[in-house]
Design an enzyme around this catalytic site. Structure first.
Site, PDB file in Angstrom:
ATOM      1  CG  ASP A 186     -11.590  37.609  45.584  1.00 42.25           C
ATOM      2  OD1 ASP A 186     -11.420  38.609  46.304  1.00 42.25           O
ATOM      3  OD2 ASP A 186     -12.430  36.728  45.815  1.00 42.25           O
ATOM      4  CG  ASP A 187      -9.196  34.955  41.575  1.00 39.35           C
ATOM      5  OD1 ASP A 187      -9.376  34.613  42.757  1.00 39.35           O
ATOM      6  OD2 ASP A 187      -9.966  34.623  40.657  1.00 39.35           O
ATOM      7  CG  HIS A 189      -8.875  34.167  46.881  1.00 39.48           C
ATOM      8  ND1 HIS A 189     -10.079  33.905  47.494  1.00 39.48           N
ATOM      9  CD2 HIS A 189      -9.103  34.045  45.540  1.00 39.48           C
ATOM     10  CE1 HIS A 189     -10.995  33.637  46.556  1.00 39.48           C
ATOM     11  NE2 HIS A 189     -10.430  33.707  45.367  1.00 39.48           N
ATOM     12  CG  HIS A 220      -8.885  30.078  43.129  1.00 35.13           C
ATOM     13  ND1 HIS A 220     -10.061  29.566  42.643  1.00 35.13           N
ATOM     14  CD2 HIS A 220      -9.127  31.380  43.413  1.00 35.13           C
ATOM     15  CE1 HIS A 220     -10.983  30.533  42.614  1.00 35.13           C
ATOM     16  NE2 HIS A 220     -10.437  31.645  43.081  1.00 35.13           N
ATOM     17  CG  HIS A 222     -12.213  38.300  40.234  1.00 32.23           C
ATOM     18  ND1 HIS A 222     -13.583  38.464  40.262  1.00 32.23           N
ATOM     19  CD2 HIS A 222     -11.949  37.170  40.936  1.00 32.23           C
ATOM     20  CE1 HIS A 222     -14.118  37.457  40.953  1.00 32.23           C
ATOM     21  NE2 HIS A 222     -13.153  36.666  41.375  1.00 32.23           N
TER      22      HIS A 222
HETATM   23 ZN    ZN Z   1     -11.171  33.516  43.395  1.00 28.88          ZN
END
Ligand code: ZN
Length: 492
Positions: A299-300, A352, A356, A443
């Protein structure tokens, strides 16, 4: 898009329901008999006294030909043919080829697109010619038969998929019959794609329901139960056209042709092809369903340094993962390249969201923007819409489910890299909890996470795991995907 009665196509209908033949009687049918003009003289035809039986009259010999037959008395008599023309009701995206000819008493016109790519041109031309031959055959024994046949088309497409909807119009013996025949070609694979390969099995029912919903919503006038009457079923998949915006499904309502456009994000879980033209059969590798599978997810990102490093590692071990990227990170310095690398490497790109935010705390408008912006950024940079959404913090509510337009993917194994930021802890956490069917949260913005992967990936392989994308995992485990539904693993 709606074609109305009285616009020159009033008698045209597209055939959908029940696979039968829709027949419309032409009241002013004038062609009595058509023959090869190249080698036959033309005669006036008199059918006085036969008005009540006009449909059959032309089959009989004329009483008094206007001039003597050159060959035998058996020679049928014909009226001059009206010139066969097309009305230009259909939009053609580029160049077009038109053939007008006569064969066995049938005047026909065939139109098909002219394409730059040679293989595509050959394919579309043979598809058009095959369709023509098939329909010429339906005129049957030509003795005493006559008619016209027009095959026109409209075309469109998206990514590697080129789409044609042929429009067939047959007139014979006072009746008109119309049919829309789709043809789709995958330019990347160099082959035609039929409905079976384009749409998932379960799509027939589910897309039909969505189309009905859209129809009811679109015309605003729908009364209770009306959706039933326009219900499109499996047969409706005989008339669709891929366009830049989505797939247009055609159906008949109140004796008129109507259509509804469904966007790709709405449709993509029902299709075997993702919108950028990647066939899922290509993005889903051949794997051993009997061996354990685990989906590593990141993620991210993307991160301009860590992501490319991770991609190299994945390639080295021949494994694939799923990236849940942030829309606003994707356009950061150096990151667009990272995202393109991801897309090219066969790894899965999912959303995602844009920035965020905790989705469950947003207004409807903010929520839609968070989802839509990320989707558009990903599409712009990769040519594909994201397959899934992972809501930030794993936080969602009914509104998130409603607007996701994709399945929601959470996880059931947290590497806790965001908390520990420690390579050894990450390794211990993942290897300690690994299991068949699990979805692992990581991540790729942390260097320690990529460091940990140098140990985790070979060890998982050593233990017999196949490291797969989320789509592969859910596919091989037989999980039915539904937009707005939440998945934590292949089993919960
Ligand atoms: Zn995240």
């Amino acid at each position: 898009m709606k074609r109305k009665k009285g616009t020159g196509r009033g008698l045209k209908r597209v055939l959908f329901a029940s696979g039968g033949v829709l027949i419309v009687v032409l009241t002013a049918f004038t062609i009595k008999y058509i023959n090869r003009l190249s080698d036959k003289a033309m005669y006036a035809y008199g059918n006085a006294g036969k008005a009540d039986d006009a449909a059959d009259a032309w089959r009989e010999q004329p009483a008094e030909p206007t001039r003597a037959l050159e060959q035998t008395d058996e020679q049928p008599v014909v009226t001059p043919l009206p010139p066969l023309t097309f009305d230009d009701g259909y939009v053609h995206s580029g160049e077009m080829k038109e053939v007008l000819a006569y064969e066995n008493g049938v005047a026909y016109g065939l139109r098909y697109p002219v394409c730059e790519e040679e293989a595509l041109q050959t394919a579309v031309q043979s598809a058009a010619e095959a369709l023509l031959a098939e329909w010429l055959d339906t005129f049957g024994d030509t003795a005493g038969e006559a008619g016209t046949l027009r095959i026109d088309y409209e075309d469109g497409g998206f990514g590697a998929l080129y789409s044609v909807l042929f429009r067939v119009e047959k007139e014979a013996d006072g009746v008109t019959e119309c049919k829309a025949v789709p043809w789709v070609y995958n330019k990347k694979k160099g082959e035609a794609v039929d409905a079976e390969n384009l749409f998932a099995d379960r799509a027939y029912v589910e897309i039909a329901e969505k189309v009905n919903e859209a129809v009811t919503k679109n015309d605003g006038t729908a009364e209770a139960g009306e959706a039933e009457s326009v219900f499109v079923d499996r047969e409706s998949f005989s008339a669709y056209l891929l366009t830049a915006e989505g797939i247009r499904f055609f159906y008949e309502k109140d004796s008129e042709e109507s259509s509804v456009l469904m966007s790709y994000p709405e449709l993509h879980t029902y299709m075997n092809v993702t919108v950028g033209g990647k066939v899922v059969a290509e993005t889903i590798r051949e794997l051993d369903p009997e061996k354990p599978m685990i989906a590593l997810t990141f993620d991210d990102g993307p991160h301009y340094q860590n992501t490319p490093r991770l991609l190299e590692l994945l390639e080295q071990y021949g494994v694939r993962v799923t990236f849940f990227v942030l829309g606003d990170r994707a356009t950061w310095n150096g990151s667009p390249e990272a995202l393109k690398l991801m897309a090219e490497s066969g790894n899965e790109i999912a959303s995602h969201t844009q920035s965020h935010k905790m989705l469950s705390q947003l207004s409807e408008e903010e929520l839609v923007a968070e989802i839509a912006k990320a989707r558009d950024v990903i599409y712009e940079l990769t040519g594909d819409y994201p397959t899934f959404i992972r809501p930030p913090y794993g936080s969602y509510n009914d509104m998130v489910k409603k607007y996701a337009c994709t399945p929601l993917i959470i996880w059931n194994l947290d590497s806790e890299d965001w908390k520990t930021k420690n390579k050894d802890s990450i390794i211990e956490q993942i290897l300690g909890e690994a299991g068949d069917g699990k979805i692992v949260l990581c991540h790729d913005i942390h260097t320690c996470t990529v460091d940990a992967m140098e140990v985790v990936i070979p060890e998982l392989i050593q233990r017999g795991y196949q490291i797969v994308t989320v789509r592969e995992l859910l596919y091989y485990k037989g999980v039915e995907l539904e937009n707005g539904a939440v998945y934590h693993s292949s089993y919960n």
